[in-house]
Design a protein around this motif. Structure first.
Motif, short mmCIF file in Angstrom:
data_model
loop_
_atom_site.label_atom_id
_atom_site.label_comp_id
_atom_site.label_asym_id
_atom_site.label_seq_id
_atom_site.Cartn_x
_atom_site.Cartn_y
_atom_site.Cartn_z
N LEU A 97 51.51 -48.39 -30.23
CA LEU A 97 50.89 -49.08 -29.05
C LEU A 97 49.15 -49.29 -29.51
CD1 LEU A 97 51.62 -46.44 -26.56
CD2 LEU A 97 52.08 -48.47 -25.97
N VAL A 98 49.11 -49.33 -30.16
CA VAL A 98 47.77 -49.13 -31.14
C VAL A 98 48.00 -50.67 -31.91
CG1 VAL A 98 46.87 -48.81 -33.64
CG2 VAL A 98 47.05 -47.00 -31.98
N GLN A 99 49.32 -51.41 -31.78
CA GLN A 99 49.79 -52.36 -32.56
C GLN A 99 49.05 -53.53 -31.38
OE1 GLN A 99 50.37 -53.90 -35.09
NE2 GLN A 99 50.90 -51.76 -35.99
N LEU A 100 49.27 -52.96 -29.88
CA LEU A 100 48.83 -54.20 -28.46
C LEU A 100 47.31 -53.38 -28.35
CD1 LEU A 100 50.84 -52.57 -26.68
CD2 LEU A 100 51.33 -54.60 -27.73
N LEU A 101 46.83 -52.65 -29.25
CA LEU A 101 45.00 -53.43 -29.21
C LEU A 101 44.47 -54.01 -30.32
CD1 LEU A 101 44.13 -49.41 -28.79
CD2 LEU A 101 43.87 -51.12 -27.39
N PRO A 102 43.47 -55.15 -29.50
CA PRO A 102 42.47 -55.92 -31.23
C PRO A 102 41.66 -55.32 -31.64
CG PRO A 102 41.64 -56.21 -28.55
CD PRO A 102 42.39 -54.21 -28.42
N LEU A 103 42.86 -54.36 -32.93
CA LEU A 103 41.93 -54.09 -33.78
C LEU A 103 41.36 -55.34 -34.41
CD1 LEU A 103 44.16 -51.00 -33.89
CD2 LEU A 103 41.17 -50.98 -32.83
N ASP A 104 42.50 -55.95 -35.25
CA ASP A 104 41.65 -56.77 -35.66
C ASP A 104 41.56 -58.37 -35.92
OD1 ASP A 104 44.49 -57.75 -35.68
OD2 ASP A 104 44.86 -56.23 -37.44
N GLU A 105 41.63 -58.93 -36.30
CA GLU A 105 41.16 -60.22 -36.25
C GLU A 105 42.77 -61.19 -35.16
OE1 GLU A 105 38.55 -62.56 -36.26
OE2 GLU A 105 38.96 -64.30 -35.71
N GLU A 106 43.94 -60.67 -36.81
CA GLU A 106 45.03 -60.95 -35.79
C GLU A 106 45.28 -60.82 -34.14
OE1 GLU A 106 48.09 -60.15 -38.34
OE2 GLU A 106 49.49 -61.72 -36.95
N ARG A 107 44.76 -59.77 -34.24
CA ARG A 107 45.28 -58.96 -32.80
C ARG A 107 44.31 -59.67 -31.46
NH1 ARG A 107 47.31 -52.88 -35.29
NH2 ARG A 107 45.51 -54.18 -36.63
N THR A 108 43.63 -60.07 -32.48
CA THR A 108 41.93 -60.48 -31.49
C THR A 108 42.75 -61.49 -30.83
OG1 THR A 108 40.18 -58.92 -32.81
CG2 THR A 108 40.32 -61.03 -30.84
N VAL A 109 42.90 -62.32 -31.55
CA VAL A 109 43.40 -64.04 -31.19
C VAL A 109 44.74 -64.14 -30.44
CG1 VAL A 109 44.30 -65.81 -32.32
CG2 VAL A 109 42.44 -65.05 -33.29
N GLU A 110 46.05 -62.83 -30.67
CA GLU A 110 46.90 -62.99 -30.10
C GLU A 110 46.58 -62.44 -28.79
OE1 GLU A 110 49.80 -61.06 -31.60
OE2 GLU A 110 50.24 -62.44 -32.88
#
Lengths: 196, 196
Positions: free
Chosen positions: A90-103
DNA sequence: TCGGTTACAGTACAACTGCATTGCCAAAGG
DNA sequence: CCTTTGGCAATGCAGTTGTACTGTAACCGA
């Protein structure tokens, strides 16, 4: 076949450009010309690979889902404790880094888009539905193994977990608090599901 | 004063029309002409009451915040049990009826809008920040009164509660599950905070 | 070599966008 | 009365939008 081109690769490259535009200037700035410019191709080429704008949007949405699914699948070892495994998931779904923020920004924009366009909503629905079922199964298994408290319905707990992550993601994207704080809240919630 | 008109009332009426358009066709369909048509006024009149589109958008966003705040303030009797009071409060944020669905869609659209436009994000930030503080205080009070478990940090619990409601709202708006189901999940979460 | 299909690039077009300008009308103050 | 001022409508404009329609080159099977 007159000329060798990887159709899927082209579409993917265009979709990537679309996501960059959406992340930087919002979904409303996504136009054929902007996407084409971002991808350094002509408008005609974009038209060649996508019948119309909606098809391009839906394809890009699919790409986001695939990316998420790929990252989720990567974290699933069978012998790790269920709690750690769920957390990693589930942590993969949080915007923790640049890439996941964009997504996350793109995904959020699509949520808003889908809230009005039922056709698009379908794609998102299926994705989270199976995720909900999957997480629910894991929680049920954890309960059976005595790793989780049994006072809650597994499916409900899964729904809550997903919704919590979604909400935390939205708030972090909006700058209401930091990603670390969101993580701490998430961990605290996991504590109520599993032990200390 | 040449003619007596309630400026604020006009602006509010126009903002209401904008919200209707946004809810039905998405924020991207919000244009001066569409809003004017929805409000059954001329484009010139909209221009007369709002310098430009951005001012109109920000004003409408403010209206949403005010509506939410008004409904939140209405549910706060001092002698009701804290749990019931918190529940009544947060349930107002879920899209349980037509009106709140519309507001939810507009709010969601603005979340996406704000994720890219830092200027607009400011307005949303302050709102949820004070809400977080408020809910946190109530939870702290409930803990002191022995009504809530003391194993969690009040502010964190408040953050989780708000994020959970936000996420549930998004999922209900997206049609992932029904509002009743979201309510059940929310109540189950409250059970982990307070007793049965 | 030839015809057909694919892969683009370029442009044209109608519809739409936000905004500025202009003008008319009613009311209030001098 | 008459000038000023705000309320409002109508229109025009430059720019952007999605899409259709060209044209042209590359490739492949025949």
């Amino acid at each position: 076949m007159p000329r060798k081109v990887d159709r899927h690769e082209r579409r993917t490259r265009i979709a990537a450009a679309l996501m960059r535009v959406a992340a930087e200037r919002g979904l409303e700035a996504v136009s054929l010309r902007h996407v084409a410019a971002e991808a350094s191709v002509s408008v005609g080429m974009v038209q060649h690979y996508f019948r119309d704008k909606d098809e391009m949007m839906v394809f890009a949405l699919g790409r986001v889902s695939e990316n998420v699914a790929a990252r989720l699948a990567a974290g699933g070892d069978a012998d790790t404790p269920l709690r750690e495994m769920l957390r990693a998931l589930l942590v993969q779904l949080l915007p923790l880094d640049e890439e996941r923020t964009v997504e996350g920004q793109v995904a959020l924009a699509f949520q808003a888009y889908a809230a009005v366009r039922p056709t698009v909503a379908e794609g998102l629905r299926e994705n989270t539905a199976q995720m909900r079922a999957f997480v629910g199964d894991r929680i049920r298994a954890a309960q059976a193994a005595g790793e989780a408290v049994t006072t809650v319905d597994p499916l409900r707990a899964a729904t809550a977990l997903l919704a919590l992550v979604e909400g935390l993601g939205v708030h972090v994207l909006g700058g209401h608090y930091s990603a670390d704080e969101a993580l701490a809240v998430f961990d605290a919630h996991l504590d109520t599901l599993f032990g200390p």
